[in-house]
Design an enzyme around this catalytic site. Structure first.
Site, PDB file in Angstrom:
ATOM      1  N   ASP A   1      -8.083   3.808   1.447  1.00 11.91           N
ATOM      2  CA  ASP A   1      -7.089   4.023   2.404  1.00 11.91           C
ATOM      3  C   ASP A   1      -7.787   4.545   3.893  1.00 11.91           C
ATOM      4  O   ASP A   1      -8.289   5.614   3.809  1.00 11.91           O
ATOM      5  CB  ASP A   1      -6.006   5.120   1.945  1.00 11.91           C
ATOM      6  CG  ASP A   1      -4.871   5.108   2.982  1.00 11.91           C
ATOM      7  OD1 ASP A   1      -5.044   4.738   4.074  1.00 11.91           O
ATOM      8  OD2 ASP A   1      -3.879   5.533   2.610  1.00 11.91           O
TER       9      ASP A   1
ATOM     10  N   ARG B   1      -2.865  -0.614   5.709  1.00 12.41           N
ATOM     11  CA  ARG B   1      -3.576  -1.742   4.679  1.00 12.41           C
ATOM     12  C   ARG B   1      -2.902  -2.899   4.472  1.00 12.41           C
ATOM     13  O   ARG B   1      -3.195  -3.851   4.607  1.00 12.41           O
ATOM     14  CB  ARG B   1      -4.097  -1.097   3.320  1.00 12.41           C
ATOM     15  CG  ARG B   1      -5.235  -0.024   3.538  1.00 12.41           C
ATOM     16  CD  ARG B   1      -5.490   0.511   2.114  1.00 12.41           C
ATOM     17  NE  ARG B   1      -4.602   1.256   1.648  1.00 12.41           N
ATOM     18  CZ  ARG B   1      -4.443   2.128   0.585  1.00 12.41           C
ATOM     19  NH1 ARG B   1      -5.521   1.856  -0.349  1.00 12.41           N
ATOM     20  NH2 ARG B   1      -3.650   2.748   0.105  1.00 12.41           N
TER      21      ARG B   1
ATOM     22  N   CYS C   1       0.804  -1.049  -0.024  1.00 11.23           N
ATOM     23  CA  CYS C   1      -0.041   0.031  -0.035  1.00 11.23           C
ATOM     24  C   CYS C   1       0.909   1.252   0.029  1.00 11.23           C
ATOM     25  O   CYS C   1       2.255   1.112  -0.263  1.00 11.23           O
ATOM     26  CB  CYS C   1      -0.952  -0.073   1.370  1.00 11.23           C
ATOM     27  SG  CYS C   1      -0.430   0.283   2.897  1.00 11.23           S
TER      28      CYS C   1
END
Length: 150
Positions: free
Chosen positions: A121, A14, A8
């Site tokens: 996100d 994440r 990520c």
């Protein structure tokens, strides 16, 4: 051994959550000896930082164990030594392609899910529980589709 890397932007929300979710899933399926699981960033912004505290709290609420973490950036060695690199959104993919060129190892983590095309996100959305639930779903489906490769 099959090496999987989750990526990520910063490797503090994440991708690191995906790493620990995947580790829990392979342990529950008794296949942990077949996999190496890591997570990395595509940027330099959070290098060295631990998991973002709200993500830690969310992982704890979902009974997902984690350890002290130091965010790190993906490099060419990681790409060469991995079998699969799962990214969270198109920005991550664009960064991977910019850094390493296009590669068949770069796979959208939502590949086997029809309901959504990326993992948002939570740093910006504050939807940590939603993200963890989506990651659990996506990663279970990934491992459901890998047995023919094990």
């Amino acid at each position: 051994m099959i090496k999987i890397i989750f990526v990520c932007h910063g490797n503090i929300c994440r991708s690191v959550a995906a790493e620990y979710i995947a580790k829990k899933i392979i342990k529950e399926r008794n296949i942990e000896h077949l996999f190496s699981i890591e997570s990395k960033a595509t940027s330099l912004e959070e290098i060295g930082n631990d998991i973002y505290p709200p993500m830690k709290y969310c992982l704890t609420r979902h009974n997902i164990e984690y350890q002290k973490h130091r965010a790190s950036r993906i490099n060419m060695r990681d790409v060469n030594e991995s079998d699969y690199i799962y990214y969270m959104d198109n920005n991550n993919l664009n960064n991977l392609i910019r850094m390493f060129g296009d590669n068949d190892k770069f796979i959208n983590i939502t590949k086997y899910v029809d309901k959504y095309n990326y993992i948002e996100d939570p740093w910006y959305s504050d939807n940590f529980d939603k993200v963890v639930d989506q990651l659990i779903e996506c990663i279970n489906l990934i491992f459901d589709h890998l047995p023919n490769k094990i």
